[in-house]
Motif scaffolding. Sequence first.
Motif, PDB file in Angstrom:
ATOM      1  N   SER A 197     -34.000  72.479 -31.535  1.00 31.52           N
ATOM      2  CA  SER A 197     -32.569  72.413 -31.781  1.00 31.52           C
ATOM      3  C   SER A 197     -32.189  73.579 -32.689  1.00 31.52           C
ATOM      4  O   SER A 197     -32.932  73.928 -33.598  1.00 31.52           O
ATOM      5  CB  SER A 197     -32.229  71.084 -32.468  1.00 31.52           C
ATOM      6  OG  SER A 197     -30.877  71.067 -32.878  1.00 31.52           O
ATOM      7  N   GLN A 198     -31.016  74.153 -32.433  1.00 29.15           N
ATOM      8  CA  GLN A 198     -30.510  75.205 -33.309  1.00 29.15           C
ATOM      9  C   GLN A 198     -29.578  74.540 -34.324  1.00 29.15           C
ATOM     10  O   GLN A 198     -28.374  74.576 -34.201  1.00 29.15           O
ATOM     11  CB  GLN A 198     -29.780  76.289 -32.518  1.00 29.15           C
ATOM     12  CG  GLN A 198     -29.378  77.492 -33.348  1.00 29.15           C
ATOM     13  CD  GLN A 198     -30.590  78.187 -33.956  1.00 29.15           C
ATOM     14  OE1 GLN A 198     -31.602  78.405 -33.304  1.00 29.15           O
ATOM     15  NE2 GLN A 198     -30.491  78.518 -35.235  1.00 29.15           N
TER      16      GLN A 198
ATOM     17  N   LYS B 290     -27.434  72.845 -29.554  1.00 28.52           N
ATOM     18  CA  LYS B 290     -28.072  73.772 -28.612  1.00 28.52           C
ATOM     19  C   LYS B 290     -29.525  73.367 -28.371  1.00 28.52           C
ATOM     20  O   LYS B 290     -30.459  74.121 -28.640  1.00 28.52           O
ATOM     21  CB  LYS B 290     -27.990  75.206 -29.122  1.00 28.52           C
ATOM     22  CG  LYS B 290     -26.570  75.704 -29.285  1.00 28.52           C
ATOM     23  CD  LYS B 290     -26.550  77.129 -29.791  1.00 28.52           C
ATOM     24  CE  LYS B 290     -25.132  77.561 -30.042  1.00 28.52           C
ATOM     25  NZ  LYS B 290     -25.047  78.865 -30.664  1.00 28.52           N
TER      26      LYS B 290
ATOM     27  N   ARG C 176     -33.020  72.477 -26.589  1.00 27.85           N
ATOM     28  CA  ARG C 176     -33.886  72.923 -25.486  1.00 27.85           C
ATOM     29  C   ARG C 176     -35.177  72.127 -25.596  1.00 27.85           C
ATOM     30  O   ARG C 176     -35.730  71.984 -26.683  1.00 27.85           O
ATOM     31  CB  ARG C 176     -34.220  74.399 -25.607  1.00 27.85           C
ATOM     32  CG  ARG C 176     -33.044  75.335 -25.557  1.00 27.85           C
ATOM     33  CD  ARG C 176     -33.473  76.811 -25.580  1.00 27.85           C
ATOM     34  NE  ARG C 176     -34.616  77.121 -26.410  1.00 27.85           N
ATOM     35  CZ  ARG C 176     -34.574  77.529 -27.680  1.00 27.85           C
ATOM     36  NH1 ARG C 176     -33.430  77.632 -28.292  1.00 27.85           N
ATOM     37  NH2 ARG C 176     -35.670  77.819 -28.343  1.00 27.85           N
TER      38      ARG C 176
ATOM     39  N   GLN D  93     -33.376  76.980 -36.780  1.00 23.64           N
ATOM     40  CA  GLN D  93     -34.076  76.352 -35.660  1.00 23.64           C
ATOM     41  C   GLN D  93     -34.981  75.239 -36.171  1.00 23.64           C
ATOM     42  O   GLN D  93     -35.680  75.399 -37.167  1.00 23.64           O
ATOM     43  CB  GLN D  93     -34.916  77.393 -34.918  1.00 23.64           C
ATOM     44  CG  GLN D  93     -35.675  76.816 -33.748  1.00 23.64           C
ATOM     45  CD  GLN D  93     -36.396  77.887 -32.966  1.00 23.64           C
ATOM     46  OE1 GLN D  93     -35.758  78.831 -32.501  1.00 23.64           O
ATOM     47  NE2 GLN D  93     -37.694  77.748 -32.827  1.00 23.64           N
TER      48      GLN D  93
END
Length: 182
Positions: A157-158, A173, A175, A145
């Motif tokens: 972000s992952q 991914k 957010r 992460q």
Amino acid sequence: MDTKVLYVIAIAVASVSGGFYYFSGKAKKLDVDAAKNMTYSAHGVHLTQTDEQGNLYVRAEIKQLQQDMQQKTSQIDQLSAVMYKQGKADATFSARQANGYDDNRKIVLAGDVIVTNLSDQGNMEFRTDEITGYPKTRELETQHQVIVQSPSSEFVSQGLKANLNDGQYEFFKVRGKYAPNS
């Protein structure tokens, strides 16, 4: 005594002495390959490195460094570094630990990692617990992460793939919030 006899005796003595010296000292000779097996250690390291043209490339401060010459690895505690591009500070890196592999062609930063890409448009900061960097190509990647902060946005972000040469970033991914400056 004849001169010829003296020469023969001198050669015989030199041969015996040389043979004795060579064979008795052989066991005590330093094995050059043994130097490759050495591990070096240093505290309070201040590093300044230039590129092939003599321009400043990187400056770093390291609390403790251990380098294994045979494995071509290094272990670093408390790293703080600044990379330069054309003599101007371009990126900063800090981490509690770093491990270098293959003569530091690959470096894994771990523990409170902060990477900041400095630019005229504004700084972009990446915070994570682990990231892998490739200093020669100036690329970064992680599956962990990442908290990303820029002048116009903040998101999570992952994972991340970044090229610090051209400012291209790939996030996974995502957010977060995007709020453009007005």
